[in-house]
Design an enzyme around this catalytic site. Sequence first.
Site, short mmCIF file in Angstrom:
data_model
loop_
_atom_site.label_atom_id
_atom_site.label_comp_id
_atom_site.label_asym_id
_atom_site.label_seq_id
_atom_site.Cartn_x
_atom_site.Cartn_y
_atom_site.Cartn_z
N GLY A 43 -3.13 -10.19 2.99
CA GLY A 43 -2.79 -10.75 1.84
C GLY A 43 -0.90 -11.00 1.65
N VAL A 44 -0.58 -10.84 0.40
CA VAL A 44 0.67 -11.03 -0.02
C VAL A 44 1.72 -9.96 0.98
CG1 VAL A 44 1.05 -9.72 -1.84
CG2 VAL A 44 2.36 -11.69 -1.69
N ASP A 45 1.29 -8.74 1.18
CA ASP A 45 2.13 -7.82 1.89
C ASP A 45 2.37 -8.34 3.26
OD1 ASP A 45 3.34 -5.45 2.54
OD2 ASP A 45 1.48 -4.47 2.42
N SER A 84 -2.92 -6.15 -7.17
CA SER A 84 -4.28 -5.65 -7.30
C SER A 84 -5.13 -6.65 -7.49
CB SER A 84 -4.43 -4.49 -8.36
OG SER A 84 -3.77 -3.28 -8.14
N ASN A 100 0.83 -1.25 0.07
CA ASN A 100 -0.02 -0.02 -0.13
C ASN A 100 0.86 1.16 0.02
OD1 ASN A 100 0.65 0.62 2.95
ND2 ASN A 100 -0.52 -1.35 3.24
N GLY A 132 -6.31 -8.91 -5.15
CA GLY A 132 -6.77 -9.48 -4.08
C GLY A 132 -7.73 -8.41 -3.49
N VAL A 133 -7.31 -7.90 -2.15
CA VAL A 133 -8.13 -6.82 -1.40
C VAL A 133 -8.43 -5.54 -2.51
CG1 VAL A 133 -8.18 -5.16 0.51
CG2 VAL A 133 -7.02 -7.43 0.38
N TYR A 134 -7.45 -5.32 -3.53
CA TYR A 134 -7.75 -4.06 -4.47
C TYR A 134 -8.62 -4.31 -5.58
CZ TYR A 134 -4.21 -1.33 -1.98
OH TYR A 134 -3.80 -0.45 -1.17
N1 AR6 Z 1 2.02 -15.82 -2.37
C1 AR6 Z 1 1.72 -15.50 -3.42
N2 AR6 Z 1 0.59 -14.87 -3.69
C2 AR6 Z 1 -0.38 -14.43 -2.48
C3 AR6 Z 1 0.14 -14.68 -1.20
C4 AR6 Z 1 1.51 -15.27 -1.08
N3 AR6 Z 1 2.01 -15.63 0.12
N4 AR6 Z 1 -0.71 -14.20 -0.70
C5 AR6 Z 1 -1.73 -13.65 -1.27
N5 AR6 Z 1 -1.32 -13.96 -2.52
P1 AR6 Z 1 -3.24 -9.03 -2.12
P2 AR6 Z 1 -3.72 -6.34 -3.57
C6 AR6 Z 1 -2.19 -13.51 -3.97
O1 AR6 Z 1 -4.84 -8.78 -1.63
O2 AR6 Z 1 -5.17 -6.56 -4.21
C7 AR6 Z 1 -2.58 -5.60 1.36
O3 AR6 Z 1 -3.35 -5.12 2.75
C8 AR6 Z 1 -3.58 -13.31 -3.69
O4 AR6 Z 1 -4.33 -14.38 -3.86
O5 AR6 Z 1 -2.23 -9.32 -1.47
O6 AR6 Z 1 -2.72 -5.70 -4.70
C9 AR6 Z 1 -1.68 -4.31 1.31
O7 AR6 Z 1 -1.47 -3.86 2.24
C10 AR6 Z 1 -4.00 -12.31 -4.98
O8 AR6 Z 1 -4.08 -13.15 -6.03
O9 AR6 Z 1 -2.90 -7.74 -2.77
C11 AR6 Z 1 -2.58 -3.39 0.51
O10 AR6 Z 1 -3.21 -2.56 1.18
C12 AR6 Z 1 -2.67 -11.57 -4.83
O11 AR6 Z 1 -1.58 -12.21 -4.22
C13 AR6 Z 1 -3.41 -4.30 -0.41
O12 AR6 Z 1 -3.56 -5.40 0.45
C14 AR6 Z 1 -2.73 -10.07 -4.50
O13 AR6 Z 1 -3.50 -9.80 -3.16
C15 AR6 Z 1 -3.01 -4.75 -1.66
O14 AR6 Z 1 -3.95 -5.43 -2.56
#
Ligand code: AR6
Length: 169
Positions: A33-35, A119, A25, A121-123
């Site tokens: 999520g991944v972050d 983007s 973010n 996941g949550v986004y």
């Molecule tokens: N390894 C690989 N992919 C993953 C993992 C992992 N360990 N964990 C989740 N994913 P997201 P965004 C996938 O929500 O949409 C955070 O709170 C997941 O299934 O992580 O860019 C940040 O701080 C999805 O397909 O990222 C921001 O506030 C993808 O990673 C916000 O979320 C991205 O999902 C960013 O949202």
Amino acid sequence: MDDRMQVWVGDITTLKVDAIVNAANSQLAGGGGVDGAIHRAAGAEQLQAACRMIGGCATGQAVITPGFDLPAKAIIHTVGPVWSGGQNNEATLLRSCYSESMTMAVREGFRCIAFPAISCGVYGYPKEQAVAIAVDEVERCLETYLMFKRVIFACFDQSMADLYNRLLA
Ligand code: AR6
């Protein structure tokens, strides 16, 4: 398709590559999520301290920190757009996440990096559209950056991997 692009299913934090990309973010504050997974695996305190030193990152841009406890040498943090209907520059900003991350990797002399589905996941970015942008932009960058050996699209689940595989086939 450029065979330096590969799809892989699993947890991106386990990859021993030059850099993994984080879907961060703009405050670089960590999150879910991944972050969240990256912050935990790298060592939350030390990564957060490094992120605080940088301060923040605009949507579509990228910054870099060490990988700390990760097998990867470095983390490239990029901030994807929040999906809000598609008329708010989302596609350009998402494309920029990939090109800015690739440029950062080249600047560091990296040869092998891994991206999560930024983007998606949550986004809330529509997954098919996001994957099409990811593949197209990485392929475009690879045409210029011949030094790259591998770009891995790390997917958390098989259904996301299927979307990439369909495009890479
Ligand atoms: N390894 C690989 N992919 C993953 C993992 C992992 N360990 N964990 C989740 N994913 P997201 P965004 C996938 O929500 O949409 C955070 O709170 C997941 O299934 O992580 O860019 C940040 O701080 C999805 O397909 O990222 C921001 O506030 C993808 O990673 C916000 O979320 C991205 O999902 C960013 O949202």
